[in-house]
Design a protein around this motif. Sequence first.
Motif, PDB file in Angstrom:
ATOM      1  N   ALA A   1      50.445  37.991  14.618  1.00  0.00           N
ATOM      2  CA  ALA A   1      50.615  36.929  15.265  1.00  0.00           C
ATOM      3  C   ALA A   1      50.748  37.710  16.847  1.00  0.00           C
ATOM      4  O   ALA A   1      50.557  39.120  16.878  1.00  0.00           O
ATOM      5  CB  ALA A   1      51.667  36.452  14.901  1.00  0.00           C
ATOM      6  N   CYS A   2      51.110  36.620  17.798  1.00  0.00           N
ATOM      7  CA  CYS A   2      51.445  37.583  19.190  1.00  0.00           C
ATOM      8  C   CYS A   2      53.075  37.906  19.095  1.00  0.00           C
ATOM      9  O   CYS A   2      52.956  39.183  20.099  1.00  0.00           O
ATOM     10  CB  CYS A   2      51.613  36.324  20.130  1.00  0.00           C
ATOM     11  N   SER A   3      53.321  38.288  18.393  1.00  0.00           N
ATOM     12  CA  SER A   3      54.971  39.339  17.798  1.00  0.00           C
ATOM     13  C   SER A   3      54.459  40.574  18.354  1.00  0.00           C
ATOM     14  O   SER A   3      55.173  41.398  17.643  1.00  0.00           O
ATOM     15  CB  SER A   3      55.561  38.824  16.711  1.00  0.00           C
TER      16      SER A   3
ATOM     17  N   LEU B   1      52.973  32.664   8.188  1.00  0.00           N
ATOM     18  CA  LEU B   1      53.181  31.948   8.799  1.00  0.00           C
ATOM     19  C   LEU B   1      52.207  30.697   7.262  1.00  0.00           C
ATOM     20  O   LEU B   1      52.303  29.563   8.047  1.00  0.00           O
ATOM     21  CB  LEU B   1      52.156  32.071   9.689  1.00  0.00           C
ATOM     22  N   ALA B   2      50.672  31.300   6.880  1.00  0.00           N
ATOM     23  CA  ALA B   2      50.089  30.910   5.998  1.00  0.00           C
ATOM     24  C   ALA B   2      50.998  30.101   5.091  1.00  0.00           C
ATOM     25  O   ALA B   2      50.696  29.377   4.639  1.00  0.00           O
ATOM     26  CB  ALA B   2      49.017  31.399   5.392  1.00  0.00           C
ATOM     27  N   LYS B   3      51.630  30.893   4.132  1.00  0.00           N
ATOM     28  CA  LYS B   3      52.945  30.423   3.480  1.00  0.00           C
ATOM     29  C   LYS B   3      54.241  28.698   3.377  1.00  0.00           C
ATOM     30  O   LYS B   3      55.029  28.397   3.004  1.00  0.00           O
ATOM     31  CB  LYS B   3      53.988  31.259   2.078  1.00  0.00           C
ATOM     32  N   GLY B   4      54.306  29.224   4.855  1.00  0.00           N
ATOM     33  CA  GLY B   4      55.661  28.073   5.947  1.00  0.00           C
ATOM     34  C   GLY B   4      56.276  29.189   6.250  1.00  0.00           C
ATOM     35  O   GLY B   4      57.633  28.383   6.246  1.00  0.00           O
ATOM     36  N   ASP B   5      56.568  30.535   5.679  1.00  0.00           N
ATOM     37  CA  ASP B   5      57.770  31.298   5.795  1.00  0.00           C
ATOM     38  C   ASP B   5      58.776  30.807   7.275  1.00  0.00           C
ATOM     39  O   ASP B   5      60.294  30.703   7.712  1.00  0.00           O
ATOM     40  CB  ASP B   5      57.567  32.707   5.976  1.00  0.00           C
ATOM     41  N   GLN B   6      57.744  30.200   8.812  1.00  0.00           N
ATOM     42  CA  GLN B   6      58.336  29.960   9.759  1.00  0.00           C
ATOM     43  C   GLN B   6      59.317  28.248   9.124  1.00  0.00           C
ATOM     44  O   GLN B   6      59.778  28.061  10.667  1.00  0.00           O
ATOM     45  CB  GLN B   6      57.378  30.150  10.314  1.00  0.00           C
TER      46      GLN B   6
ATOM     47  N   GLY C   1      60.150  28.262  15.359  1.00  0.00           N
ATOM     48  CA  GLY C   1      59.952  27.898  13.593  1.00  0.00           C
ATOM     49  C   GLY C   1      58.187  28.849  14.279  1.00  0.00           C
ATOM     50  O   GLY C   1      57.367  28.177  13.898  1.00  0.00           O
ATOM     51  N   ARG C   2      58.859  29.921  15.366  1.00  0.00           N
ATOM     52  CA  ARG C   2      57.567  30.401  15.837  1.00  0.00           C
ATOM     53  C   ARG C   2      58.311  31.636  15.613  1.00  0.00           C
ATOM     54  O   ARG C   2      59.467  32.378  16.085  1.00  0.00           O
ATOM     55  CB  ARG C   2      57.292  29.809  17.062  1.00  0.00           C
ATOM     56  N   VAL C   3      57.046  32.612  15.616  1.00  0.00           N
ATOM     57  CA  VAL C   3      56.957  34.072  15.557  1.00  0.00           C
ATOM     58  C   VAL C   3      57.394  34.490  17.763  1.00  0.00           C
ATOM     59  O   VAL C   3      55.921  34.175  18.013  1.00  0.00           O
ATOM     60  CB  VAL C   3      56.603  35.140  14.840  1.00  0.00           C
TER      61      VAL C   3
ATOM     62  N   PHE D   1      46.315  39.812  22.869  1.00  0.00           N
ATOM     63  CA  PHE D   1      44.597  38.622  22.925  1.00  0.00           C
ATOM     64  C   PHE D   1      43.546  38.861  22.842  1.00  0.00           C
ATOM     65  O   PHE D   1      42.130  39.106  22.066  1.00  0.00           O
ATOM     66  CB  PHE D   1      44.842  38.524  24.402  1.00  0.00           C
ATOM     67  N   TRP D   2      43.362  40.647  22.918  1.00  0.00           N
ATOM     68  CA  TRP D   2      42.358  41.736  23.090  1.00  0.00           C
ATOM     69  C   TRP D   2      41.867  41.509  21.446  1.00  0.00           C
ATOM     70  O   TRP D   2      40.718  40.968  20.757  1.00  0.00           O
ATOM     71  CB  TRP D   2      42.084  42.697  23.333  1.00  0.00           C
TER      72      TRP D   2
END
Length: 214
Positions: free
Chosen positions: A12-14, A35-40, A52-54, A168-169
Amino acid sequence: MTARTLYYAPGACSLASHIVLEEIGAPYETIRLDLAKGDQRAPEYLAINERGRVPALYEEGWVLTENAAILRHLARSHPEAGLLPEDLRGQAEADEWMAWLSTGHHIAYAHVRRPERYSADEAAFPEIRAKGADTFGDLCTMTEVRLSNGGWALGERYSVVDAYLLVFWVWARGPTIVFDMPALFPAWTAHARRMAERPAVRAVFAREGLALPA
């Protein structure tokens, strides 16, 4: 939690904040979110970051969010690491880069990855994705031009901007966009490969389970 804890998700962007923490060399811990499991969206994390983001960075009872803010804070907290220029114009150039990446590249990518943020009509999703991909490609071309003289984002000086650029690369070469980065963006790819030579980058990519730029 220790005095400094980074909440992150692999790839992720983190990733940018994770790299800079490793570059600094000061003690820190990480808490990995799936994130796929909704931990956020779990109550425990929303108590840390209600958005709710990293990423989210915890420091002694204080939480800071948003990559650009975290990157600047870490660099200013550890001037000995030399991750931001000392002069005002150099700092302004770094801020310009990070604002452009966060409001341009990130938003365009989100249109491709998460079109549901921009329309409730699923029939509109393909057009949103297509336009987002075109915009992201245009932004990557502009980044390529800015990096075409070689070196780092701010010239000869490595900085927090370079860690943010790498995010972003990685996204551009990934399964959402699938750009042939060496063929389309050779200067940016050369930058990514230089990043891959840094011990901090190698350590963080191993921790997050990511393939290094090649």
